[in-house]
Scaffold this motif. Structure first.
Motif, short mmCIF file in Angstrom:
data_model
loop_
_atom_site.label_atom_id
_atom_site.label_comp_id
_atom_site.label_asym_id
_atom_site.label_seq_id
_atom_site.Cartn_x
_atom_site.Cartn_y
_atom_site.Cartn_z
N ILE A 193 0.83 -1.21 0.00
CA ILE A 193 0.00 0.00 0.00
C ILE A 193 0.87 1.27 0.00
CG2 ILE A 193 -1.66 1.36 1.35
CD1 ILE A 193 -2.96 -1.28 2.18
N THR A 194 1.96 1.25 0.78
CA THR A 194 2.76 2.48 0.90
C THR A 194 3.54 2.81 -0.36
OG1 THR A 194 4.47 1.19 2.02
CG2 THR A 194 2.99 2.48 3.41
N MET A 195 3.97 1.80 -1.12
CA MET A 195 4.73 2.09 -2.34
C MET A 195 3.89 2.82 -3.39
SD MET A 195 7.24 -1.27 -2.41
CE MET A 195 8.22 -0.85 -3.82
N PRO A 196 2.61 2.45 -3.59
CA PRO A 196 1.76 3.26 -4.49
C PRO A 196 1.53 4.69 -3.96
CG PRO A 196 0.84 1.07 -4.23
CD PRO A 196 1.97 1.18 -3.24
N ILE A 197 1.48 4.84 -2.62
CA ILE A 197 1.37 6.20 -2.03
C ILE A 197 2.59 7.01 -2.45
CG2 ILE A 197 1.41 7.55 0.11
CD1 ILE A 197 -0.12 5.25 1.47
N GLN A 198 3.76 6.38 -2.35
CA GLN A 198 5.01 7.06 -2.72
C GLN A 198 4.99 7.44 -4.21
OE1 GLN A 198 8.56 4.63 -2.84
NE2 GLN A 198 9.80 6.27 -1.92
N ASP A 199 4.52 6.53 -5.05
CA ASP A 199 4.45 6.79 -6.49
C ASP A 199 3.54 7.99 -6.79
OD1 ASP A 199 6.10 4.67 -6.90
OD2 ASP A 199 4.50 3.26 -7.46
N GLN A 200 2.38 8.01 -6.11
CA GLN A 200 1.43 9.10 -6.35
C GLN A 200 2.00 10.44 -5.89
OE1 GLN A 200 -1.78 8.68 -7.94
NE2 GLN A 200 -1.28 10.85 -8.11
N ALA A 201 2.63 10.45 -4.72
CA ALA A 201 3.24 11.69 -4.22
C ALA A 201 4.34 12.16 -5.17
CB ALA A 201 3.81 11.46 -2.82
N SER A 202 5.10 11.22 -5.71
CA SER A 202 6.19 11.56 -6.64
C SER A 202 5.64 12.19 -7.93
CB SER A 202 7.01 10.32 -6.98
OG SER A 202 7.62 9.81 -5.82
N ILE A 203 4.51 11.68 -8.38
CA ILE A 203 3.87 12.23 -9.59
C ILE A 203 3.44 13.68 -9.34
CG2 ILE A 203 1.82 12.08 -11.07
CD1 ILE A 203 2.06 8.98 -10.72
N TYR A 204 2.78 13.89 -8.20
CA TYR A 204 2.35 15.26 -7.85
C TYR A 204 3.55 16.20 -7.75
CZ TYR A 204 -2.33 13.52 -6.62
OH TYR A 204 -3.59 12.97 -6.65
N LEU A 205 4.62 15.71 -7.12
CA LEU A 205 5.83 16.53 -6.96
C LEU A 205 6.44 16.90 -8.31
CD1 LEU A 205 7.62 14.82 -3.94
CD2 LEU A 205 6.94 17.21 -4.06
N ALA A 206 6.47 15.95 -9.22
CA ALA A 206 7.06 16.20 -10.54
C ALA A 206 6.26 17.25 -11.30
CB ALA A 206 7.11 14.89 -11.33
N VAL A 207 4.93 17.13 -11.23
CA VAL A 207 4.06 18.10 -11.92
C VAL A 207 4.25 19.50 -11.32
CG1 VAL A 207 1.65 18.76 -12.35
CG2 VAL A 207 2.35 16.37 -12.60
N LEU A 208 4.22 19.56 -9.99
CA LEU A 208 4.39 20.84 -9.30
C LEU A 208 5.75 21.46 -9.61
CD1 LEU A 208 2.86 20.05 -5.79
CD2 LEU A 208 2.00 21.75 -7.40
N GLN A 209 6.80 20.63 -9.58
CA GLN A 209 8.15 21.13 -9.82
C GLN A 209 8.29 21.71 -11.22
OE1 GLN A 209 10.61 21.26 -7.25
NE2 GLN A 209 11.17 22.76 -8.80
N GLN A 210 7.68 21.03 -12.19
CA GLN A 210 7.75 21.51 -13.58
C GLN A 210 7.06 22.86 -13.71
OE1 GLN A 210 4.74 21.14 -16.00
NE2 GLN A 210 5.98 22.51 -17.28
N LYS A 211 5.89 23.01 -13.05
CA LYS A 211 5.15 24.27 -13.13
C LYS A 211 5.86 25.39 -12.38
CE LYS A 211 0.59 22.31 -14.03
NZ LYS A 211 0.72 22.63 -15.48
N VAL A 212 6.48 25.05 -11.26
CA VAL A 212 7.22 26.05 -10.48
C VAL A 212 8.43 26.55 -11.29
CG1 VAL A 212 8.66 26.41 -8.43
CG2 VAL A 212 6.48 25.23 -8.22
#
Length: 405
Positions: A339-358
């Motif tokens: 369960i925690t590894m998919p949580i990590q994947d999802q958080a990483s996706i959000y971070l990548a999107v945010l970082q690109q926009k920032v």
């Protein structure tokens, strides 16, 4: 800046705070002794001779930098904690004086000094500290004839009757030349990122009603459309100018047309080349860069929407994070990898999107603002959302190492 304003038929009126909101000066250690009370960084001690000298020196510098100056605004709003200092308490105890008189004595002293130094200057001041005063108190102060009060109210539901009666009171105190002050950005909340045009337009519609209700003897000189940078010198940034421009244009057109008519709205859309007067509803992907900062405004709106999306903002409150990766589980590194590894994947996706926009936003923002402002905006709006996501990905990585071979 002044030459450009002059070429457009505009007159620059500088504002120099002379009593309250002097945080920008009194924050400096050598000037701490000039505060009314130690914990109030903004209010000047009116009893110290150096305090008046300081104010006059600031005014002299500003006047010197504005050749051809006709009008000066001396602030004087929100003089917090006045009367709380030891010298003020002694002054008030003598002859049963009041805080109202204390306020008026300092402002009158400053206004007289300005008139002595620059007799041709018209002086404007904020009115809020005088709102509870009687006409006789104002007349007795010696301030009448020296200054013109500027009434500020930035609310969409501005109280019409109360505001009109306040203006009538100033008139009865022989202060017949008055100003109004509205706002086109800031003033909604201290940390607002994107303004609501309708809210600010409603404020201007109320001011138009006030202007129409005044008796003939009152000379309403004009209205100042304030655009706040901060609530005070030590608070966070308000909305940046590019996202405030549609609101400014809408408010100006409202005043010019006397209402927020379809004609007024279409004029805004035409002049700015936008699809809506509401900055959050504009289709930023279409159209040319018709006003300075248009692309930056679009990036701010887009990033702000993402930062406030429930999926990202409340990621830590989701069922899986709270159920399988709570602080208790993190600390003990006892987690379910499935369960925690998919949580990590999802958080990483959000971070990548945010970082690109920032990154894109930063590239655009540095064209308009110094690096310190760019950094402040990102730390204020982006970091509080990204930091917890980064922590989750790191912590899950560390926990998984303890339980997966």
């Amino acid at each position: 800046m002044q030459e450009f304003a002059k070429s457009k038929g505009m007159e620059v009126i500088p504002l120099v705070q002379t009593f309250g909101h002097m945080e920008f000066v009194l924050k400096h250690r050598p000037l701490w002794s000039l505060r009314e009370v130690a914990r109030c960084v903004g209010t000047l001690n009116p009893h110290k001779e150096e305090a008046v000298k300081l104010v006059m020196e600031m005014l002299r510098q500003v006047v010197d930098l504005h050749p051809g100056l006709n009008t000066l605004h001396i602030g004087a709003d929100e003089v917090y904690m006045l009367g709380e200092g030891e010298e003020s308490k002694l002054w008030l105890a003598s002859n049963e004086r009041t805080v109202e008189q204390l306020f008026l004595s300092h402002i009158t002293k400053v206004a007289k000094a300005i008139k002595q130094q620059w007799p041709y200057l018209t002086i404007i001041m904020w009115d809020d500290m005088m709102r509870g005063m009687s006409p006789d108190t104002l007349k007795d102060s010696g301030l009448v004839g020296l200054v013109q009060p500027m009434l500020w109210d930035y609310t969409p539901n501005l109280d019409l009757d109360k505001t009109v009666s306040l203006l009538e009171k100033y008139h009865s105190a022989s202060m017949s030349d008055v100003w109004a002050a509205s706002s086109f950005k800031g003033s909604t909340s201290v940390f607002t990122c994107v303004p609501s045009t309708q809210r600010h337009v409603d404020n201007h519609l109320q001011w138009l009603k006030v202007a129409a209700s005044l008796s003939a003897g009152i000379n309403l000189k004009g209205i100042a459309l304030t655009g706040w940078q901060r609530y005070d010198h030590l608070s966070v940034l308000c909305e940046l100018m590019p996202v405030g421009l549609p609101s400014l244009a809408a408010c100006l057109q409202t005043l010019l047309h006397g209402q927020f008519s379809a004609e007024a709205q279409s004029k805004v859309l035409e002049l700015l080349g936008v699809s809506s007067v509401e900055v959050e509803a504009i289709e930023w992907t279409s159209g040319v860069d018709s006003f300075p900062g248009r692309r930056l405004a679009g990036l701010i709106v887009e990033l702000n929407s993402l930062l406030n999306s429930e999926d990202i903002r409340f990621f830590e409150n989701g069922m899986y994070v709270r159920g399988w990766f709570s602080p208790y589980q993190r600390q003990r590194k006892m987690v379910t990898p499935l369960i925690t590894m998919p949580i990590q994947d999802q958080a990483s996706i959000y971070l990548a999107v945010l970082q690109q926009k920032v990154t894109t936003l930063r590239e655009e923002m540095v064209q308009f603002y110094p690096e310190s402002t760019v950094q402040e905006w990102i730390e204020e709006h982006v970091s509080p959302v990204m930091t917890p996501l980064q922590k989750i990905t790191e912590d899950i990585g560390a926990c998984v190492k303890e339980i997966v071979p």
